[in-house]
Design an enzyme around this catalytic site. Structure first.
Site, PDB file in Angstrom:
ATOM      1  N   CYS A  19      48.479  42.711  69.987  1.00  0.00           N
ATOM      2  CA  CYS A  19      49.356  43.757  69.470  1.00  0.00           C
ATOM      3  C   CYS A  19      49.999  43.306  68.169  1.00  0.00           C
ATOM      4  CB  CYS A  19      50.431  44.127  70.485  1.00  0.00           C
ATOM      5  SG  CYS A  19      51.580  42.773  70.818  1.00  0.00           S
ATOM      6  N   CYS A  22      52.043  40.126  68.294  1.00  0.00           N
ATOM      7  CA  CYS A  22      51.215  38.912  68.261  1.00  0.00           C
ATOM      8  C   CYS A  22      50.912  38.534  66.804  1.00  0.00           C
ATOM      9  CB  CYS A  22      49.896  39.130  68.999  1.00  0.00           C
ATOM     10  SG  CYS A  22      50.050  39.526  70.749  1.00  0.00           S
ATOM     11  N   CYS A  86      20.497   3.120  62.809  1.00  0.00           N
ATOM     12  CA  CYS A  86      21.281   2.171  63.586  1.00  0.00           C
ATOM     13  C   CYS A  86      22.649   2.762  63.908  1.00  0.00           C
ATOM     14  CB  CYS A  86      21.458   0.858  62.829  1.00  0.00           C
ATOM     15  SG  CYS A  86      22.325   1.086  61.252  1.00  0.00           S
ATOM     16  N   ASP A 507      35.266  52.471  29.784  1.00  0.00           N
ATOM     17  CA  ASP A 507      34.609  51.913  28.613  1.00  0.00           C
ATOM     18  C   ASP A 507      33.393  52.786  28.304  1.00  0.00           C
ATOM     19  OD1 ASP A 507      33.768  49.945  26.656  1.00  0.00           O
ATOM     20  OD2 ASP A 507      32.263  49.351  28.129  1.00  0.00           O
ATOM     21  N   ASP A 704      32.243  47.112  32.155  1.00  0.00           N
ATOM     22  CA  ASP A 704      31.111  46.291  32.598  1.00  0.00           C
ATOM     23  C   ASP A 704      30.938  45.004  31.814  1.00  0.00           C
ATOM     24  OD1 ASP A 704      30.188  47.485  30.170  1.00  0.00           O
ATOM     25  OD2 ASP A 704      28.134  47.046  30.799  1.00  0.00           O
ATOM     26  N   ASP A 708      35.638  43.555  28.665  1.00  0.00           N
ATOM     27  CA  ASP A 708      36.421  44.472  29.502  1.00  0.00           C
ATOM     28  C   ASP A 708      37.287  43.737  30.523  1.00  0.00           C
ATOM     29  OD1 ASP A 708      35.353  46.778  28.316  1.00  0.00           O
ATOM     30  OD2 ASP A 708      33.597  46.721  29.614  1.00  0.00           O
TER      31      ASP A 708
END
Length: 839
Positions: A19, A22, A86, A507, A704, A708
């Site tokens: 809940c 918690c 080993c 842009d 992009d 930008d």
């Protein structure tokens, strides 16, 4: 001088949360750990995300989680380690593994060469363990479930445990329910029972079954709720524990020591205690089933990944598990197979279905040097490619990581819930105590019975499960739906911020346009296009200018053979000239035609038209005579017109910010119906332009390129085109994977739908508690004689959580404003103007 603090983000799964209280307890516990800057815990995903600095102590954080009554989810993996000879090798391997953050235990068997490792789910992975061993000088193959598979298995295990507990509780509760309710509702049954059995026998029967429910299926409430109560941090388990224990304990006294109770109050409540436990368990089971469905998007994404790969290694071809593919391996993919990892084709060609990345169903042609993405489908030819991205470095893995990060986010609206739930459970316990005292002091006879029943009803009905699930379940489903559509929320907060957007700024180059010039028009003075275009392309083939490349590309796309030119000469800033197939061909700007004495007045009308349409005019002369005018432009994306129209329909103002000249920018704005044009700005000027737009309301910026990135960071919500640069994507809050602008209005509409869904959930969660707690306390009894049975309270509490999760799942049916049909229509419309030929 102060030392610089390095920060990082960690995420791991926490088991045992039920809940909102918690969640609050885990957050407060982790926030108190030294080195933790910020904590966010998500109930729906059961994950804790921590921003930590150099002072952070992992062991202290894990210990704090356990001390708060919960536990970090631990998973196991087996690693087959080669190179051990080993006992010292064993120690080195164990030390290397134990040094990995999140590893709890590591044991190595030299004889079998197997290392078994227990680690915190989310803090590392089998691949991380393998990398640690590789750095220590050992090779290994990790075999073990990844964190997603572990989480899925955990959900299924928890679901099955709840189902089993519910069935057991129901089987034990049913006889008690029949005895009690049947006797009240059917007088004949009551008389028969009293005639066949003594009262004490019936009470003992109920005691045995009630005890089996209370300390069998109901034991889970004691295991969690008891320690929480002792730490003065009660949760919903504490409420159920207190309520049912009060009813059960009262019944035990009434059964074995009735003389301790006042006259007229000797009643047993085994039935409501058992029914409450059964109904709460049923509610949790239904909730667990529903929550499992909220992660369906992640599971579908993971299902795209291939399980094996065919690689060339050491001179032979072999099939290996996907985890064993390494960067640099040569991978073979046959028709119809999934591409297992990211790579670059070195041999062969094919058409690849990339719809899982782009959302577009049309397969993409791939050949030597082209990149391929893991999870896509190879449709036709066989290809060999070099692996460039494996494991967590594949695009699919990064998409999954971004979706998970967004799903784990805590929106600003969640702050209200956190503030309320921090005090909610203690307030409910106080309300229950006051209810008991008021009924005991002022209630009708038997006052003690009324006091007990109503106090228990208040405890049971007030469990804050619905409050804790209201926001995270909607976020999970909303971001998952976005991922299916090609919309990646890198920051979960963008879900809320995007809803408030008033202005969308874009842009131009690469965002609204394709980002590379194309030949859009060719108007000839008599020669046919198929005869003239090869001559012009031949001259331009010797030039490296982008406009020249566009002309050559147009000829090749038309299937025309481009001859080899001779006597090539370039005049800087003017044009080019060469001999092609016996003709003198000259191509260039108007001033070049004037210089060589070619009259181009006949093309004046076309020249003005091209200039108004933001197209660059060029002229061609053959053997000293005007032959044609050409127009080259960066074409508008096919999806742009429909996307911007949809933005206007959503009530948004659209702006364009570009470094291009104003005439070109305004021409594009006229074609697309853009409201505001800000042109001729440098990259830093985009940030200033955005600040000006932000004065009109929350502003979204879409871009992009590298230039930008500052604007994407400045905007209230930065949206990167997935086909753009990595820097732009890293600076953004949201990514449109395919570069299709149709998903821009779709993202805004999805944000609005998700936030609307969250508000609905919060309304019902808060309305449920604020309305029914007073009813459970008995405020309606004096006027109407209405009391809320603890059994009905338990049923209502369980249904409240299920209803919140079910409402969130409605987002899976979200329909975007621009569907695939709309996009194809936009493409047909935009494609109809791409090339004009006039003789």
């Amino acid at each position: 001088m102060a030392t610089e603090q390095h920060s990082q983000t960690l995420s791991f799964r926490v088991e045992g949360m039920h809940c909102a209280s918690c969640v609050g307890r885990v957050e407060r516990t982790l926030q108190a750990v030294p080195g933790v800057d910020q904590v966010s815990v998500n109930l729906a995903t059961e994950r804790a995300s921590l921003d930590v600095n150099d002072a952070f102590d992992m062991a202290a954080a894990m210990s704090a989680v356990r001390d708060s009554g919960f536990k970090p989810a631990v998973t196991s993996a087996e690693l087959h380690v080669s190179g051990m000879n080993c006992g010292s090798c064993v120690r080195r391997v164990e030390t290397a593994l134990l040094d990995v953050p999140g590893v709890q235990q590591a044991s190595v068997n030299l004889a079998s060469g197997v290392a078994r490792v227990d680690f915190i789910d989310g803090l590392t992975s089998p691949e991380g363990l393998r990398d640690a061993l590789q750095q220590a000088g050992y090779k290994s193959d990790a075999s073990g479930e990844d964190s997603h598979e572990t989480a899925r298995r955990h959900r299924e295990t928890e679901q099955e445990a709840l189902r089993r507990s519910t069935l057991i509780a129901a089987a034990l509760t049913a006889p008690i329910f029949v005895l009690e309710m049947g006797s009240h509702m059917i007088p004949g049954l009551h008389h028969w029972l009293m005639g066949q059995f003594s009262l004490m026998t019936l009470l003992l029967f109920q005691f045995v079954l009630g005890s089996a429910v209370q300390f069998g299926p109901g034991l889970r409430f004691y295991r969690t709720g008891g320690p929480a109560l002792l730490r003065w941090a009660p949760d919903m388990n504490s409420l159920v524990m207190l309520g049912t224990t009060a009813a059960y304990g009262y019944s035990v006294i009434a059964t074995f020591a009735p003389g301790l109770l006042p006259a007229g109050t000797v009643n047993v409540y085994y039935e409501p205690a058992a029914v409450i436990i059964t109904l709460v368990l049923l509610g949790r089971y239904l909730e667990a089933r529903s929550k499992g469905r909220t992660s369906a998007a992640i599971q579908r994404l993971l299902g795209l990944q291939a399980r094996t790969a065919r690689i060339e290694r050491e001179g032979r071809t072999m099939d290996v598990a996907i985890e064993q593919v390494q960067v640099g391996d040569i991978v073979l993919v046959r028709p119809g197979e999934k591409v297992p990892v990211d790579g670059r084709i070195v041999d062969g060609s094919s058409f690849v279905d990339e719809s899982m990345i782009t959302g577009e169903a049309v397969p993409v042609a791939k050949g030597d040097g082209d990149s391929v993405v893991g999870g896509t489908i190879n449709r036709t030819g066989s290809v060999r490619f070099e692996a460039t991205g494996v494991g967590a470095d594949t695009m699919l893995a990064r998409i999954v990581a971004m979706v998970e990060q967004a799903q784990a986010a805590k929106l600003p609206i969640q702050g209200l819930v956190d503030r309320v739930t921090a005090w909610f459970v203690p307030a409910v316990m106080l309300a229950s105590a006051l209810t008991f005292l008021i009924w005991l002091a002022f209630g009708p006879a038997p006052a003690l019975t009324f006091a007990l029943v109503n106090a228990v009803a208040v405890l049971i009905i007030a469990c804050p499960c619905a409050m804790g699930l209201a926001t995270p379940t909607s976020i999970m489903v909303g971001t998952g739906k976005g991922a299916e559509m090609g919309i990646l929320f890198r920051q979960g907060q963008a879900l809320q911020s995007l809803r408030d957007a008033r202005v969308v700024a874009l842009d131009k180059t690469g965002t609204l346009t394709e980002g590379r010039p194309e030949l859009t028009d060719l108007v000839t003075a008599g020669m046919e296009r198929r005869s003239l275009l090869p001559l012009i392309a031949a001259v331009e083939s010797r030039s490296e200018h982008p406009i020249a490349e566009a002309i050559v590309r147009a000829a090749e796309q038309d299937g025309l053979e481009v001859p080899t030119p001779t006597e090539f000469e370039a005049v800087a800033g003017m044009g080019v000239t060469a001999r092609v197939a016996g003709h003198l061909v000259q191509v260039g700007a108007a001033r070049f035609m004037t210089q060589i004495g070619v009259d181009i007045d006949r093309f004046a009308t076309e020249s003005d038209r091209f200039a108004d349409a933001a197209k660059t005019p060029l002229y061609a002369a053959v053997d000293g005579e005007p032959a044609a005018i050409l127009a080259v432009a960066d074409p508008i994306k096919a999806s742009a017109p429909g996307a911007l129209a949809a933005l206007h329909q959503l009530g948004l103002r659209v702006a364009m910010i570009t470094g291009d000249n104003r005439r070109t920018a305004e021409a594009i704005a006229r074609q697309l119906g853009i409201d505001t044009v800000i042109a001729e700005v440098m990259p830093e000027g985009k940030v200033d332009a955005l600040r000006g737009l932000q004065g009109d309301g929350s502003t979204v910026f879409v871009g992009d390129g590298i230039n930008d990135a500052p604007a994407l960071a400045q905007a209230d919500v930065g949206i990167a085109i997935g086909t753009g640069t990595d820097i732009a994507i890293e600076s953004a809050d949201l990514v449109l994977i395919s570069g299709d602008l149709s998903n821009l209005p779709n993202a805004i509409a999805l944000s609005r739908a998700t936030m609307r869904n969250i508000r609905q959930n919060l309304f019902w969660a808060f309305a449920y508690n604020t309305t029914l707690i007073p009813v459970a306390a008995g405020v309606l009894y004096p006027a109407f004689g209405i009391l809320l049975s603890p059994v009905l309270a338990a049923a209502a509490m369980g249904l409240s959580s299920v209803s919140v999760v079910t409402n969130a799942l409605r987002l899976r049916r979200f329909t975007p404003p621009l569907t695939g049909t709309s996009r194809r229509a936009d493409q047909r419309l935009a494609g109809s103007d791409h090339t004009t030929e006039q003789t």
